[in-house]
Scaffold this active site. Sequence first.
Site, PDB file in Angstrom:
ATOM      1  CD  GLU A 117       0.178 -10.960  -3.919  1.00 20.42           C
ATOM      2  OE1 GLU A 117       1.082 -10.222  -4.325  1.00 20.42           O
ATOM      3  OE2 GLU A 117       0.346 -11.926  -3.173  1.00 20.42           O
ATOM      4  CG  ASP A 118       1.142  -3.973  -3.485  1.00 23.47           C
ATOM      5  OD1 ASP A 118       0.778  -3.619  -2.359  1.00 23.47           O
ATOM      6  OD2 ASP A 118       2.308  -4.174  -3.797  1.00 23.47           O
ATOM      7  CB  ALA A 119      -5.560  -5.157  -5.985  1.00 20.22           C
ATOM      8  NE  ARG A 170       5.306  -3.876  -0.474  1.00 19.56           N
ATOM      9  CZ  ARG A 170       4.143  -4.044  -1.033  1.00 19.56           C
ATOM     10  NH1 ARG A 170       3.241  -3.107  -0.922  1.00 19.56           N
ATOM     11  NH2 ARG A 170       3.863  -5.122  -1.706  1.00 19.56           N
TER      12      ARG A 170
END
Lengths: 318, 116, 624
Positions: free
Chosen positions: C260-262, C429
């Site tokens: 999650e975008d960590a 994305r």
Amino acid sequence: MEGISYQRFPKVKIRELKDDYAKFELRDTDASMANALRRVMISEVPTIAIDLVEIEVNSSVLNDEFIAHRLGLIPLTSERAMSMRFSRDCDACDGDGQCEFCSVEFHLRAKCISDQTLDVTSKDLYSSDHTVVPVDFTDNAGYDSTEPRGIIIVKLRRGQELRLRAIARKGIGKDHAKWSPAATVTFMYEPEIHINEDLMESLTLEEKLSFVESSPTKVFDIDPNTQQVVVVDPEAYTYDDEVLKKAEAMGKPGLVEIYAKEDSFIFTVESTGAIKASQLVLNAIEILKQKLDAVRLSEDTVEADDQFGELGAHMRGG
Amino acid sequence: MNAPDRYERFVVPEGTKKVSYERDTKIINAATFTIEREDHTIGNILRMQLHGDENVLFAGYKLPHPLQYKILVRIHTTSQSSPMQAYNQAINDLDKELDHLKCAFEVEVEKHSRDF
Amino acid sequence: MTCTCRITSYYNSQGNIRDFFKIRMSILDVLVGVGMTTSWPKVDYAGPPRALPVLLDGCVIGSLSSGEADKVVAHLRRLKVSAASVIPDDLEVGYVPLSLGGTYPGLYLFTSPSRFIRPVRNISIPSSDGKDIEHIGPFEQVFMEIKCPDGGNGGRSTTFPATHEELMPTAMLSVVANLTPWSDHNQSPRNMYQCQMAKQTMAFSLQALHSRADQKLYHLQTPQTPIVRTKTYTKYGLDDYPSGTNAIVAVLAYTGYDMEDAMILNKSAVERGMCRGQIYQTETIDLCEGKSNQGQRIFKREHSDKAISSFVDSDGLPYVGQVIHGNEPYCSTINQVTNSKRVYNHKGSEMAIVDYVAVDTKNKQHLQKKRVNIRFRHPRNPIIGDKFSSRHGQKGVCSQLWPDIDMPFSGVTGMRPDLIINPHAFPSRMTIAMLLESVAAKGGSLHGKFVDATPFSDAVKGANGKTETESESLVDELGSMLRARGFNYHGVERLRHMVSDKYQVRATGQVDQITRQPIKGRKRGGGIRFGEMERDSMLAHGAAYLLHDRLHTCSDYHIADVCSLCGSILTTAIIQPQKRVVREIGGLPPARAPKKWEWRSLWKKLFWIRFFHRVEAVGFLGGI
């Protein structure tokens, strides 16, 4: 009590050895041992590095922490490190890092008085101990040895001054990367390449050429006399599977078979210069032995309170 | 803020044992060893060495959390051995292997420095 | 706003004030010369569609036959571009042609200063010596036919051929948007996000730090210029003000700490100085401020004052280089008349270092130190919770500082990544340019050269019809180099949102004077509001005890005495709090009425407006 021994007898063969570089083969052991050695070399072999900086005057453009950080990263010759004490274990000075058993003092005084920019380098650090000095890179071949080539700490312009006292201590890379003696330690499985000669002979010369070209590294070549595909450098193979994909694309699966020999490794050790590469490997073995010794079950190892069993361990944070 | 101190990674806190073990309550000849302030370096070589022991039915290790600087090694043996015995045997074997490795390396370094 | 945009000025290129009246008169002359009918008061003129009104700076100056309009506009534009004419080159020729149901037609001319203009190439004028650059304004450009110099016609019909051409395909991009490498390969929202984020970078924003006293300044310690760069970096000299560093990035689902975008940062790389930075913050102490004791206070420390002597020098100012922890003094003043002293304490719990002290003498008479700027330095090394981003709108938060030895490594070179991001950041994305950047940057670093990543550059046609840059062939060229597996390089930006500036924790602390509820605000050690939405979710979960704990026990829990005669909890007498006799009878709480303090203060307020409540104390158990 003594059970049967399952000891292995690994073999070592050094291929290349320089002061700060070693390449060797390690055979008849497993990846866990190779990786443990790599990990210990990077993060647990002790060296000496500047840890405490007292700045008296700093009118340079870099701030105090920046300079302290740069000083910390300068490799110091650390042959003594194995026999030195960690300052936290030092009885002589009670761990305040001021005694000869656990610390080395450095002084730096530099002031620019001319119009030319003054480079303050690691050569300007004066050590209280001649065995612990900034690593000297001047004797490298190919460079003009008359010019001092220290590591630049800061550049001063006219009127700027830097005066400080620094204390170097023993430490390990696990604590901070500045204590890591290894620039790079890596190992790879030795590849074993089998060419299916019958299948290979069914290829035209052009196909053979394109097969050889398909590998990004020079692993295969064509013998100019026999026009056969031969393995010239199996170790150049990077496990990129490109030749296997090429063989597949040519409709000849099984043209080559490549295995990784799971019990032989090719190690590359590059040292920062703090200790010699060969010494780094030996120290790593020694440290690993010490570590294993520390985790041995001894007389006073008590069985943990098992009142609650697994739950108890969980409650204690297990 | 509340980040653990750097030295917490490798300094065993006072009053804590480096190694402790706990027998399994349900399975005989199974135990979990807690080794404080160690990581994959020790965990993995111990595990692999234990796998070579034919009396060991199960050997595994885990690092419970990246901010808990300890490993748990779990050993299950046959009735011919015990987890503690297998554990000590593995360490002894590794120790001897490293002794051998050290000698072999020293000989090689000697040979190499003579050659050049 | 595009990066080529500029504003019309009161001054001409020589720096003299322009004579706008003269300019308007000469435009009028030109218009009359090409057939405009000058307007006179009280005279009716034909309107559209026969004739078009002509307005100059909002005033009707005449009318023009609609058949002539196209020719007049072309003539005006020609004069505008030519250097010899009296028509200024920033004249806006807003020609609204006749249309059905469209904007009211007319020729709207503007000469005034403070308008936006941008350069385009006028291709209807045959010119070879570069004298065809025309400045157009926002009003006129929507009625103009401007094509993109990509060799195509942009789907234009032959009835309306292009009269103008953009200088370059990137002319539509702003300065920040121009900094994204290969932004033409990205999904467009990502480019927008990046434009937002590029402004939040903890950059290297100035060179003259030693003589500045900014209120708050973020400064990156060891910035680098990106390997993959657009032409804009060179054009605006951004190498002197870099905003990030190059990093070895592994795109890998590793350990789960990059979900999650960590992102996982290499602890050892951080220890070697990656993404380190400082916040510089300046405190100004002005002794001339305030009415009563003006001119009486001076910076001084009493010699006898030993308590602060290790922090403050005898001149009342801090030592440069001094480390100051939370609530430690850094400055001291003394009132010369009353001899009272005042000590300034460092606010907050955070450590700071005195970076610089500057004395400001406002006027010559007061040679005394009256105003002092003290600049503090807060070290901000990357820790868990800090925010980082690539140059493609891919931001993330550092979730772990992972030791070097636990990172994956290359068997050939032994390289370990500086940063691990999750591959799931890509499919939805569609930041293809980020993948291109990593390929190109790896190639660039292996070759030891920078890689040009200007968007649309392969569309620009050179004089001989060949593409100007060889970016396509460069990727081809790099491809052969990059077949070997490995890590990728990226320009990584460190954003200025850092946990050290944001974290907010509270167990106990200050309460509000009136309501006795916990105060808000991070600076003052307040809590985070447990609001209606949170309350609703607690109710929905049926977490009654937690709800009670949050809203009562940890908030304004209060025990009051009730008058057994009148039933009021309000009294004029000051009751000494007695030692509470806690008796639990049958598991029930003691017979006191725990109430919310707010309820009591509400009662008090109601009492003021002659409203009386009573508590029936008999058999009253529990709260309200």
